[in-house]
Design a protein around this motif. Structure first.
Motif, PDB file in Angstrom:
ATOM      1  N   LYS A 178       3.217  -5.087  -1.641  1.00 41.77           N
ATOM      2  CA  LYS A 178       3.384  -5.740  -0.342  1.00 41.77           C
ATOM      3  C   LYS A 178       2.252  -5.381   0.615  1.00 41.77           C
ATOM      4  O   LYS A 178       1.819  -6.219   1.404  1.00 41.77           O
ATOM      5  CB  LYS A 178       4.741  -5.399   0.260  1.00 41.77           C
ATOM      6  CG  LYS A 178       5.078  -6.249   1.446  1.00 41.77           C
ATOM      7  CD  LYS A 178       6.506  -6.114   1.875  1.00 41.77           C
ATOM      8  CE  LYS A 178       6.759  -7.076   3.021  1.00 41.77           C
ATOM      9  NZ  LYS A 178       8.135  -7.044   3.449  1.00 41.77           N
ATOM     10  N   LEU A 229      -0.777  -7.737   0.947  1.00 45.14           N
ATOM     11  CA  LEU A 229      -0.649  -9.085   1.503  1.00 45.14           C
ATOM     12  C   LEU A 229      -1.742  -9.475   2.495  1.00 45.14           C
ATOM     13  O   LEU A 229      -2.279 -10.579   2.392  1.00 45.14           O
ATOM     14  CB  LEU A 229       0.730  -9.276   2.146  1.00 45.14           C
ATOM     15  CG  LEU A 229       1.829  -9.733   1.194  1.00 45.14           C
ATOM     16  CD1 LEU A 229       3.168  -9.817   1.918  1.00 45.14           C
ATOM     17  CD2 LEU A 229       1.492 -11.049   0.546  1.00 45.14           C
ATOM     18  N   ALA A 249       5.250 -13.174   3.288  1.00 43.88           N
ATOM     19  CA  ALA A 249       6.137 -12.066   2.903  1.00 43.88           C
ATOM     20  C   ALA A 249       7.352 -12.588   2.140  1.00 43.88           C
ATOM     21  O   ALA A 249       7.783 -11.988   1.157  1.00 43.88           O
ATOM     22  CB  ALA A 249       6.566 -11.275   4.139  1.00 43.88           C
ATOM     23  N   PHE A 275       6.165 -13.541  -1.345  1.00 47.07           N
ATOM     24  CA  PHE A 275       5.918 -12.321  -2.112  1.00 47.07           C
ATOM     25  C   PHE A 275       7.230 -11.757  -2.652  1.00 47.07           C
ATOM     26  O   PHE A 275       7.314 -11.364  -3.814  1.00 47.07           O
ATOM     27  CB  PHE A 275       5.191 -11.269  -1.261  1.00 47.07           C
ATOM     28  CG  PHE A 275       4.889 -10.017  -2.028  1.00 47.07           C
ATOM     29  CD1 PHE A 275       3.724  -9.920  -2.766  1.00 47.07           C
ATOM     30  CD2 PHE A 275       5.778  -8.947  -2.031  1.00 47.07           C
ATOM     31  CE1 PHE A 275       3.444  -8.768  -3.503  1.00 47.07           C
ATOM     32  CE2 PHE A 275       5.506  -7.803  -2.758  1.00 47.07           C
ATOM     33  CZ  PHE A 275       4.339  -7.708  -3.494  1.00 47.07           C
ATOM     34  N   ALA A 276       8.268 -11.753  -1.824  1.00 49.35           N
ATOM     35  CA  ALA A 276       9.577 -11.222  -2.247  1.00 49.35           C
ATOM     36  C   ALA A 276      10.145 -12.036  -3.405  1.00 49.35           C
ATOM     37  O   ALA A 276      10.718 -11.474  -4.347  1.00 49.35           O
ATOM     38  CB  ALA A 276      10.546 -11.199  -1.062  1.00 49.35           C
ATOM     39  N   GLU A 296       8.030 -11.162  -6.514  1.00 50.07           N
ATOM     40  CA  GLU A 296       8.321  -9.787  -6.938  1.00 50.07           C
ATOM     41  C   GLU A 296       9.673  -9.675  -7.634  1.00 50.07           C
ATOM     42  O   GLU A 296       9.832  -8.897  -8.579  1.00 50.07           O
ATOM     43  CB  GLU A 296       8.267  -8.871  -5.714  1.00 50.07           C
ATOM     44  CG  GLU A 296       8.411  -7.406  -6.031  1.00 50.07           C
ATOM     45  CD  GLU A 296       8.284  -6.552  -4.783  1.00 50.07           C
ATOM     46  OE1 GLU A 296       7.564  -5.552  -4.861  1.00 50.07           O
ATOM     47  OE2 GLU A 296       8.897  -6.879  -3.744  1.00 50.07           O
TER      48      GLU A 296
END
Length: 156
Positions: free
Chosen positions: A14, A17, A45, A48-49, A52
């Motif tokens: 993270k 980023l 974000a 990305f979550a 992930e």
């Protein structure tokens, strides 16, 4: 040309980023509307979550001298064609503009291919913007063959 041992390819974190967003925002040709505007950071974000949390998607960075100098994402899909085989799709390949031609892109793609082989994937595929002629020559030098014509549709 950098030594491949000087380039570290690893899963993105993270805290990568801001550097990743800057890479994409600097790409005028991509036309994705990426921006370093702080108001947009929550969108990155959230994405990305999702990446992930997915067992079939991975976002990577390439580091040189402790700095993020490249990125790519992989997705593994399984289909009924090819007797139920899996394919790895490589997307969003970017090398920082001032670092192009140094072997970073090759290190990233070779890493992705090794990951695919390690997962027992039968085929690796990628798409490239039709205007990126240098990228096309690069991918062909790495052994990729142009085989399909791609289409896309933007949804609002």
């Amino acid at each position: 040309m950098l030594e491949s041992s000087d380039i570290l390819v690893r899963e993105a974190r993270k805290d990568d980023l801001p550097a990743l967003v800057a890479l994409f925002a600097a790409d005028a040709l991509g036309g994705h509307g990426d921006t370093t505007d702080p108001e947009a950071f929550a969108d990155y974000a959230r994405a990305f979550a999702v990446i992930e949390a997915s067992p079939d998607q991975t976002l990577y960075v390439a580091q040189y001298g402790g700095e993020v100098v490249g990125t790519f994402q992989t997705m593994v899909t399984t289909s009924l064609t090819g007797r139920g085989s899996s394919a790895m799709i490589i997307e969003a390949v970017q090398t920082r503009a001032d670092m192009r031609g140094q072997g970073i892109g090759a290190a990233m793609i070779e890493f992705a291919i090794a990951e695919a082989k390690g997962r027992g994937v039968r085929r690796v595929a990628l798409t490239s913007n039709a205007l990126r002629k240098d990228a096309h020559r690069f991918y062909e030098r790495l052994g990729f063959k142009p085989s399909h014509l791609g289409f896309k549709m933007a949804l609002k």
